[in-house]
Design a protein around this motif. Structure first.
Motif, short mmCIF file in Angstrom:
data_model
loop_
_atom_site.label_atom_id
_atom_site.label_comp_id
_atom_site.label_asym_id
_atom_site.label_seq_id
_atom_site.Cartn_x
_atom_site.Cartn_y
_atom_site.Cartn_z
N LEU A 262 14.18 -28.96 11.60
CA LEU A 262 15.42 -28.67 10.86
C LEU A 262 16.57 -29.56 11.34
O LEU A 262 17.47 -29.90 10.56
CB LEU A 262 15.81 -27.20 11.03
N LYS A 263 16.52 -29.95 12.61
CA LYS A 263 17.61 -30.76 13.16
C LYS A 263 17.48 -32.23 12.80
O LYS A 263 18.45 -32.88 12.38
CB LYS A 263 17.64 -30.58 14.68
N ILE A 264 16.25 -32.79 12.97
CA ILE A 264 16.10 -34.25 12.77
C ILE A 264 15.51 -34.60 11.42
O ILE A 264 15.58 -35.76 10.98
CB ILE A 264 15.25 -34.86 13.90
N GLY A 265 14.91 -33.63 10.72
CA GLY A 265 14.44 -33.86 9.36
C GLY A 265 13.19 -34.69 9.22
O GLY A 265 12.96 -35.28 8.16
N THR A 266 12.36 -34.74 10.26
CA THR A 266 11.10 -35.49 10.18
C THR A 266 9.93 -34.57 10.55
O THR A 266 10.10 -33.63 11.33
CB THR A 266 11.11 -36.71 11.12
N PRO A 267 8.72 -34.85 9.99
CA PRO A 267 7.55 -34.02 10.32
C PRO A 267 7.23 -34.07 11.81
O PRO A 267 7.50 -35.07 12.50
CB PRO A 267 6.43 -34.65 9.48
N GLN A 268 6.65 -32.99 12.31
CA GLN A 268 6.24 -32.91 13.72
C GLN A 268 4.76 -32.45 13.78
O GLN A 268 4.37 -31.54 13.05
CB GLN A 268 7.11 -31.91 14.49
N ILE A 269 3.98 -33.12 14.69
CA ILE A 269 2.56 -32.77 14.88
C ILE A 269 2.37 -32.39 16.36
O ILE A 269 2.68 -33.19 17.26
CB ILE A 269 1.66 -33.95 14.52
N GLU B 218 -2.12 -20.74 19.70
CA GLU B 218 -2.31 -21.76 18.66
C GLU B 218 -3.08 -22.95 19.23
O GLU B 218 -2.89 -23.33 20.39
CB GLU B 218 -0.95 -22.21 18.12
N LYS B 219 -3.95 -23.55 18.40
CA LYS B 219 -4.72 -24.73 18.79
C LYS B 219 -4.12 -26.03 18.26
O LYS B 219 -4.33 -27.09 18.85
CB LYS B 219 -6.15 -24.59 18.25
N PHE B 220 -3.39 -25.91 17.13
CA PHE B 220 -2.82 -27.11 16.50
C PHE B 220 -1.71 -26.68 15.55
O PHE B 220 -1.77 -25.61 14.95
CB PHE B 220 -3.93 -27.86 15.75
N GLU B 221 -0.69 -27.52 15.46
CA GLU B 221 0.43 -27.20 14.55
C GLU B 221 0.99 -28.48 13.97
O GLU B 221 1.18 -29.48 14.67
CB GLU B 221 1.53 -26.44 15.30
N MET B 222 1.22 -28.44 12.68
CA MET B 222 1.92 -29.55 12.02
C MET B 222 2.94 -28.95 11.04
O MET B 222 2.68 -27.91 10.42
CB MET B 222 0.94 -30.48 11.30
N GLU C 50 20.02 -32.42 1.88
CA GLU C 50 20.18 -31.19 2.66
C GLU C 50 18.80 -30.62 3.04
O GLU C 50 17.92 -30.50 2.19
CB GLU C 50 20.97 -30.16 1.85
N ILE C 51 18.60 -30.30 4.33
CA ILE C 51 17.37 -29.65 4.79
C ILE C 51 17.54 -28.15 4.60
O ILE C 51 18.47 -27.54 5.14
CB ILE C 51 17.08 -29.97 6.27
N ILE C 52 16.64 -27.54 3.81
CA ILE C 52 16.79 -26.12 3.48
C ILE C 52 15.69 -25.26 4.09
O ILE C 52 15.71 -24.02 3.96
CB ILE C 52 16.82 -25.92 1.96
N GLY C 53 14.70 -25.89 4.76
CA GLY C 53 13.64 -25.09 5.37
C GLY C 53 12.54 -25.97 5.95
O GLY C 53 12.65 -27.21 6.00
N VAL C 54 11.46 -25.30 6.39
CA VAL C 54 10.35 -26.02 7.02
C VAL C 54 9.04 -25.30 6.69
O VAL C 54 8.98 -24.07 6.62
CB VAL C 54 10.56 -26.13 8.55
N ILE C 55 7.97 -26.10 6.45
CA ILE C 55 6.62 -25.56 6.25
C ILE C 55 5.81 -25.86 7.51
O ILE C 55 5.77 -27.01 7.97
CB ILE C 55 5.92 -26.21 5.05
N GLY C 56 5.16 -24.84 8.04
CA GLY C 56 4.32 -25.02 9.23
C GLY C 56 2.86 -24.65 8.94
O GLY C 56 2.60 -23.61 8.34
N LEU C 57 1.94 -25.52 9.36
CA LEU C 57 0.50 -25.24 9.30
C LEU C 57 0.01 -24.99 10.73
O LEU C 57 0.27 -25.80 11.62
CB LEU C 57 -0.26 -26.42 8.69
N VAL C 58 -0.70 -23.88 10.92
CA VAL C 58 -1.11 -23.49 12.28
C VAL C 58 -2.63 -23.22 12.29
O VAL C 58 -3.15 -22.48 11.44
CB VAL C 58 -0.33 -22.23 12.74
N CYS C 59 -3.30 -23.82 13.29
CA CYS C 59 -4.73 -23.56 13.49
C CYS C 59 -4.90 -22.66 14.72
O CYS C 59 -4.33 -22.93 15.79
CB CYS C 59 -5.48 -24.87 13.73
N PHE C 60 -5.75 -21.61 14.57
CA PHE C 60 -6.00 -20.70 15.68
C PHE C 60 -7.44 -20.84 16.22
O PHE C 60 -7.83 -20.12 17.12
CB PHE C 60 -5.77 -19.25 15.23
N SER C 61 -8.18 -21.81 15.64
CA SER C 61 -9.55 -22.06 16.13
C SER C 61 -9.84 -23.54 16.10
O SER C 61 -9.19 -24.30 15.37
CB SER C 61 -10.58 -21.30 15.25
#
Length: 585
Positions: free
Chosen positions: A62-69, A90-94, A103-114
């Motif tokens: 939300l602060k820098i506006g770029t994807p994170q892995i 969590e095992k992995f997050e992107m 304007e940045i209005i939100g964020v989508i997160g994908l999370v792996c638990f296995s």
């Protein structure tokens, strides 16, 4: 207060479920306030919960506006402040930002638990990343549409609020010609009982009216209404708001007509300057005839103020709140004068307005029409004017429908109508119809005593207009001598133009001297003096001089004092000479 994503939460949740099913991972979507708007799997029960205490990766996005892995959740440097550091399940997050414009209005997160979920995601990482960004854009588009719809709703609500407070009637139509909004004033003007706004409306333009407005016939639920106003496209790309009709009631229309055509509508009898006996009698008679509806014929030389008297008659009478319509019969070509006076219907002649036009008589209904320079009207139109005066009805060009009118007619001319009758240039029967109340305005040379008050008025007017900063303007005696001895063939109009010239020539001393008087006035004044010289006896000269002075200054006590002063004799001597030459009035 809901965030932008919070306003479209149901749509966001659908997108979250789609991502989860396609990518076989858990999904959570947070808004700009780090409130979970949507979630799948273990996050489903935490929807609408604030994640500020744990969503440190999301904070960075939300602060820098770029994807994170994050390959090693709980060990990454972004996870250091998190309470689940070194013990994250969590095992992995992107994650990727959701943007609305810049304007940045939100964020989508994908999370792996296995490890299986992580392996599946990593097999075609670039494709899944692109898919995630496309979903982000879809959510952004939905947010934009929601925001735009909300903006339009606010705009239209504000528009309706303003419309409801307008003092004119307003009807808004949709693309199917149905009423979607009608304000209270429109209902009052139309006297329309049912205001549920569901009716289909038919709008037919009948005629061009005045001051840019048109006459329309509205058909609503088999009821016909005639209005005067304008039809405007709204251009909102909104089916419910396609066109808007703004219209006046009859009284308001007449106020507008009066305001446009009557630039001096406040002129009354007391505004007419003049203190000589003849002018005082004229103003007295003006007030007598003002309340009448009889036709008035004003005669007088050019520049004597005939229109000013006509306006004063109107404004002193019981029609003063109705229109005063003036038309100069000499200024309009004969071919156009008839249409100006009587109007025409749609398609009356080649080149005519497709909607027709109202004439001056119709616009002046209940009020006054001023026919200036009536002596220049062509004979065939004189016949039609005579018929209007007799029948109080008009017929538009191209129509056979009689229109009843209630108009007071004031005509004016600087020509000798009797002579024009003898030359077969003016109808004798029209003359007698017009000359019900004759009103003759004297030329300035016959009311020369009024020059002083007129000059004072024009000096005040043009010192203000031309921004001449003087506490007072002094006028030399030589200038007054010129003014009193000049014949003023252009009358008050010429005097006003002369004063305007002189104020322009005014020096820094604030004095109007001979140097400021136009040369044409000085030259002609000398010629007049020479032309007036005749060889006669001293007695005749004295009698003529006294008679002329009385004619100019009047027979009142004030006039006689002024005449005696001008003649250079005492007032007692003047009275004796008047008796001697039998000049008493």
């Amino acid at each position: 207060m809901k965030s932008i994503l919070g306003d479209i939460q149901q749509v966001v949740m659908k997108y979250a479920n789609i991502i989860s099913k396609v990518l076989k991972v858990e999904v959570e979507i947070a808004d700009v306030n780090l409130v979970r708007v949507a979630g799948t799997g273990i996050y489903k029960n935490g929807i609408n919960r604030n994640m500020s205490g744990e969503g440190y990766v999301y904070k960075t996005v939300l602060k820098i506006g770029t994807p994170q892995i994050i390959h090693n959740p709980g060990e990454n440097k972004l996870c250091k402040p998190c309470p689940k550091l070194h013990k994250c399940k969590e095992k992995f997050e992107m994650c990727t930002p959701i943007k609305l414009g810049n304007e940045i209005i939100g964020v989508i997160g994908l999370v792996c638990f296995s490890d299986e979920q992580k392996e599946h995601l990593m097999k075609d990482f670039d494709t899944y990343m692109e898919f995630l960004q496309q979903i982000s854009e879809f959510i952004s588009v939905t947010a934009y549409e929601k925001k735009e719809k909300s903006r339009k709703k606010t705009l239209l609500e504000s528009l309706n609020l303003v419309i409801d407070k307008m003092d004119r009637g307003v009807i808004i139509l949709n693309k199917s010609n149905r009423i979607t909004h009608i304000n209270k004033r429109a209902i009052e003007i139309l006297n329309f009982v049912d205001n549920h706004f569901i009716y289909e409306i038919d709008v037919e333009e009948i005629a061009e009216s005045v001051v840019g407005m048109h006459e329309y016939k509205l058909t609503i639920d088999n009821q016909n209404f005639h209005i005067v106003g304008n039809l405007y496209p709204m251009s909102l790309n909104e089916n419910q708001f396609d066109r808007m009709i703004i219209f006046q009631d009859d009284k308001r229309l007449k106020d507008i007509v009066t305001g446009v055509s009557n630039t001096s509508k406040n002129i009354c009898c007391d505004d007419i300057l003049g203190e000589c006996d003849r002018m005082l009698m004229l103003k007295k008679n003006l007030k007598k005839i003002a309340l009448s509806s009889s036709t008035v014929l004003i005669t007088g030389e050019s520049g004597t103020g005939k229109e000013m008297f006509a306006r004063a008659i109107h404004n002193e009478g019981n029609r003063k709140k109705e229109p005063f319509i003036a038309i100069n019969c000499a200024a309009i070509p004969d071919a156009l004068l008839e249409s100006e006076l009587f109007g025409y219907v749609k398609g009356a002649f080649t080149g005519a307005s497709s909607s027709g036009k109202m004439g001056k008589f119709e616009l002046a209904n209940k009020g006054t029409i001023f026919l200036d320079e009536i002596g220049d009207m062509p004979l065939y139109l004189q016949t039609k004017i005579l018929r209007v005066l007799q029948d109080r009805r008009i017929i538009k060009i191209g129509s056979n429908k009689l229109i009843d009118i209630d108009v007071r007619v004031i005509a004016a001319t600087n020509k000798n109508l009797i002579k024009l009758i003898e030359e077969n240039k003016f109808r004798e029967d029209l003359y007698y119809r017009l000359n019900v109340i004759p009103f003759t305005i004297p030329p300035l040379r016959e009311r020369i005593l009024d020059t002083k008050v007129l000059v004072g008025n024009f000096v005040d007017k043009y010192t203000k207009l031309l921004d001449k900063q003087f506490s007072s303007i002094l006028i030399d005696n030589e200038v007054w001598d010129i003014f009193y001895n000049y014949s003023w063939p252009g009358n008050i109009r010429e005097l006003e133009n002369t004063i305007e010239f002189m104020i322009n020539m005014l020096g820094t001393d604030g004095r109007l001297t001979l140097d400021t008087v136009p040369n044409s006035i000085i030259h002609n004044e000398r010629k007049i003096r020479e032309r007036d010289k005749e060889i006669c006896t001293l007695k005749e000269m004295e009698k003529n001089a006294i008679g002329k002075a009385l004619e100019i200054y009047g027979a009142s006590t004030q006039g006689k004092k002024a005449a005696a002063k001008k003649l250079g004799i005492g007032i007692a001597t003047l009275y004796r000479k008047i008796e001697e030459y039998n000049l008493s009035k």
